[in-house]
Design a protein around this motif. Structure first.
Motif, PDB file in Angstrom:
ATOM      1  N   LEU A 106       0.959  -1.489   0.048  1.00 30.60           N
ATOM      2  CA  LEU A 106      -0.195   0.117   0.087  1.00 30.60           C
ATOM      3  C   LEU A 106       0.611   1.509  -0.084  1.00 30.60           C
ATOM      4  O   LEU A 106       2.544   0.931   0.702  1.00 30.60           O
ATOM      5  CB  LEU A 106      -1.431  -0.091   1.551  1.00 30.60           C
ATOM      6  N   PRO A 107       0.706   2.579  -0.547  1.00 34.02           N
ATOM      7  CA  PRO A 107       1.695   3.689  -0.464  1.00 34.02           C
ATOM      8  C   PRO A 107       1.339   4.209   0.988  1.00 34.02           C
ATOM      9  O   PRO A 107       0.345   3.635   1.794  1.00 34.02           O
ATOM     10  CB  PRO A 107       0.260   4.592  -1.675  1.00 34.02           C
ATOM     11  N   ILE A 108       2.478   4.596   1.178  1.00 36.98           N
ATOM     12  CA  ILE A 108       2.527   5.499   2.166  1.00 36.98           C
ATOM     13  C   ILE A 108       1.331   6.220   3.202  1.00 36.98           C
ATOM     14  O   ILE A 108       1.195   5.836   4.184  1.00 36.98           O
ATOM     15  CB  ILE A 108       3.621   6.538   1.865  1.00 36.98           C
ATOM     16  N   PHE A 109       0.546   7.174   1.897  1.00 36.24           N
ATOM     17  CA  PHE A 109      -0.742   7.651   2.644  1.00 36.24           C
ATOM     18  C   PHE A 109      -1.999   6.470   3.505  1.00 36.24           C
ATOM     19  O   PHE A 109      -2.371   7.048   3.691  1.00 36.24           O
ATOM     20  CB  PHE A 109      -1.189   8.546   1.272  1.00 36.24           C
ATOM     21  N   ALA A 110      -2.072   5.877   2.436  1.00 27.93           N
ATOM     22  CA  ALA A 110      -3.079   4.548   3.125  1.00 27.93           C
ATOM     23  C   ALA A 110      -2.703   4.022   4.004  1.00 27.93           C
ATOM     24  O   ALA A 110      -3.649   3.349   4.682  1.00 27.93           O
ATOM     25  CB  ALA A 110      -2.974   3.485   1.567  1.00 27.93           C
ATOM     26  N   LYS A 111      -1.543   3.264   4.524  1.00 23.25           N
ATOM     27  CA  LYS A 111      -0.324   3.225   5.408  1.00 23.25           C
ATOM     28  C   LYS A 111      -1.079   4.589   6.642  1.00 23.25           C
ATOM     29  O   LYS A 111      -1.174   3.754   7.747  1.00 23.25           O
ATOM     30  CB  LYS A 111       0.937   2.820   5.281  1.00 23.25           C
ATOM     31  N   MET A 112      -0.925   5.469   6.899  1.00 25.02           N
ATOM     32  CA  MET A 112      -0.849   6.595   7.089  1.00 25.02           C
ATOM     33  C   MET A 112      -2.615   6.131   8.246  1.00 25.02           C
ATOM     34  O   MET A 112      -2.574   6.652   8.859  1.00 25.02           O
ATOM     35  CB  MET A 112      -0.322   7.479   7.296  1.00 25.02           C
ATOM     36  N   LEU A 113      -3.109   6.273   7.292  1.00 25.60           N
ATOM     37  CA  LEU A 113      -5.029   6.154   7.413  1.00 25.60           C
ATOM     38  C   LEU A 113      -5.202   5.160   8.075  1.00 25.60           C
ATOM     39  O   LEU A 113      -6.375   5.033   8.914  1.00 25.60           O
ATOM     40  CB  LEU A 113      -5.842   6.672   6.184  1.00 25.60           C
ATOM     41  N   VAL A 114      -4.282   4.293   7.909  1.00 24.14           N
ATOM     42  CA  VAL A 114      -4.826   2.863   8.553  1.00 24.14           C
ATOM     43  C   VAL A 114      -3.857   2.706   9.642  1.00 24.14           C
ATOM     44  O   VAL A 114      -5.165   2.245  11.423  1.00 24.14           O
ATOM     45  CB  VAL A 114      -4.070   1.326   7.570  1.00 24.14           C
ATOM     46  N   ALA A 115      -3.253   3.348   9.991  1.00 24.35           N
ATOM     47  CA  ALA A 115      -2.459   3.369  11.801  1.00 24.35           C
ATOM     48  C   ALA A 115      -3.691   4.806  11.908  1.00 24.35           C
ATOM     49  O   ALA A 115      -4.030   4.614  13.659  1.00 24.35           O
ATOM     50  CB  ALA A 115      -1.184   4.717  10.841  1.00 24.35           C
TER      51      ALA A 115
END
Length: 323
Positions: A106-115
């Motif tokens: 996943l892109p880093i922005f998507a990982k940030m949203l999950v976090a």
């Protein structure tokens, strides 16, 4: 000191520390050359690729975490809570660990949203616990937060050990600006927008902290206001963890110091909290760079030691009978 003098002092401190941050490091930069414009091509490359991004990242992370801590304190009506002491940071790290295991591409922005979603769940769980228990002593609130943080952190460590991700977990749980370069910190600018939103909603957060009945009686939608506050806290925590890792106690130390100097009015104190957070994290980052130069101590370590001392001091100064 008047509020205006406090603001001026904080602004000067941030400016001085920012200049020091640009100068200090393994690569040599001359303050005279910077002031006179006599920089070489290599100096300019060092400034724009490393020093400016690092300084901006430090400012944004410190300001965002301090304001996030202030929001949590307003919503919980307790001076001893902040994202790293109530399970929000650990929950966000659990989100990063989960997405690394299930969807590493996943892109880093998507990982940030999950976090951020995991951090939001952790914040909501903490708020639900303290409201359900109806604690009489304010000292029990941070204790419950620390217990919740310990439980979530233990589970995160178990998963990381089980799937051989301890090294990745270490990078998320230890704040460190040494790897910040141009192109690797820009998500932190989201924290600036979230801080602006917090300033606009500061009065509502203050009223929500007085309780549902008082807030509704004054025309403030309690549930919506609390949800907005928790989303801001979770997003700031997630952005910081994704970009530089966990930096503990910023949101606890700075709002308490500002409260002692400038009072408790949320809207009026947010600018001081913002500048204080930026100055404190900058100072800890610089300290970590100079203690063992040319090696570095991560800012999460220096801030953790300082924050723990201040946290214990605040606890001992609080009267047990005062809730």
């Amino acid at each position: 000191m008047t509020n205006r003098s406090i603001l001026a002092t904080a602004s000067l401190a941030v400016a001085a520390l920012s200049i020091a941050s640009l100068m200090i490091g393994a690569g040599d930069l001359s303050p005279v050359s910077l002031a006179t414009g006599g920089l070489t091509a290599e100096d300019l490359r060092l400034l724009f690729v490393s020093r400016f991004p690092r300084t901006f990242a430090t400012l944004l992370a410190g300001a965002g975490l301090a304001v996030a801590g202030l929001i949590m304190q307003m919503l919980s009506s307790n001076r001893f809570v902040e994202p790293s002491t109530i399970g929000v940071s650990e929950s966000a790290a659990l989100g990063m660990l989960t997405v690394t295991l299930l969807a590493p591409g996943l892109p880093i922005f998507a990982k940030m949203l999950v976090a951020a979603l995991f951090g939001l769940a952790g914040a909501a769980l903490f708020m639900a616990i303290i409201h359900r228990l109806r604690l009489r002593s304010g000292l029990l609130v941070p204790l419950i937060g620390l217990i919740l943080s310990g439980i979530i952190g233990a589970f995160v460590n178990f998963l990381a050990y089980r799937f051989d991700l301890m090294q990745s977990l270490g990078s998320w749980l230890t704040g460190d600006f040494s790897m910040v370069l141009a192109g690797r910190y820009e998500l932190l600018w989201l924290a600036l927008g979230l801080t602006a939103l917090a300033i606009l909603a500061a009065d509502r957060f203050t009223l929500a902290g007085l309780g549902r009945d008082v807030a509704v009686g004054l025309g403030v939608p309690y549930g919506v206001t609390v949800a907005i506050g928790l989303v801001i806290v979770s997003l700031v925590s997630a952005v910081t963890i994704v970009s530089v890792g966990v930096i503990p106690f910023v949101g606890l130390v700075v709002p308490n110091i500002v409260s002692m100097l400038a009072g408790d009015n949320g809207r009026q104190t947010i600018p001081y909290v913002l500048l204080g957070g930026a100055a404190l994290v900058l100072a800890c980052d610089i300290l970590g760079r100079v203690i063992r130069m040319p090696y570095e101590i991560p800012v999460g370590t220096t801030m953790g030691v300082l924050g723990a001392v201040v946290f214990l001091t605040l606890l001992f100064r609080r009267r047990p009978a005062h809730g």
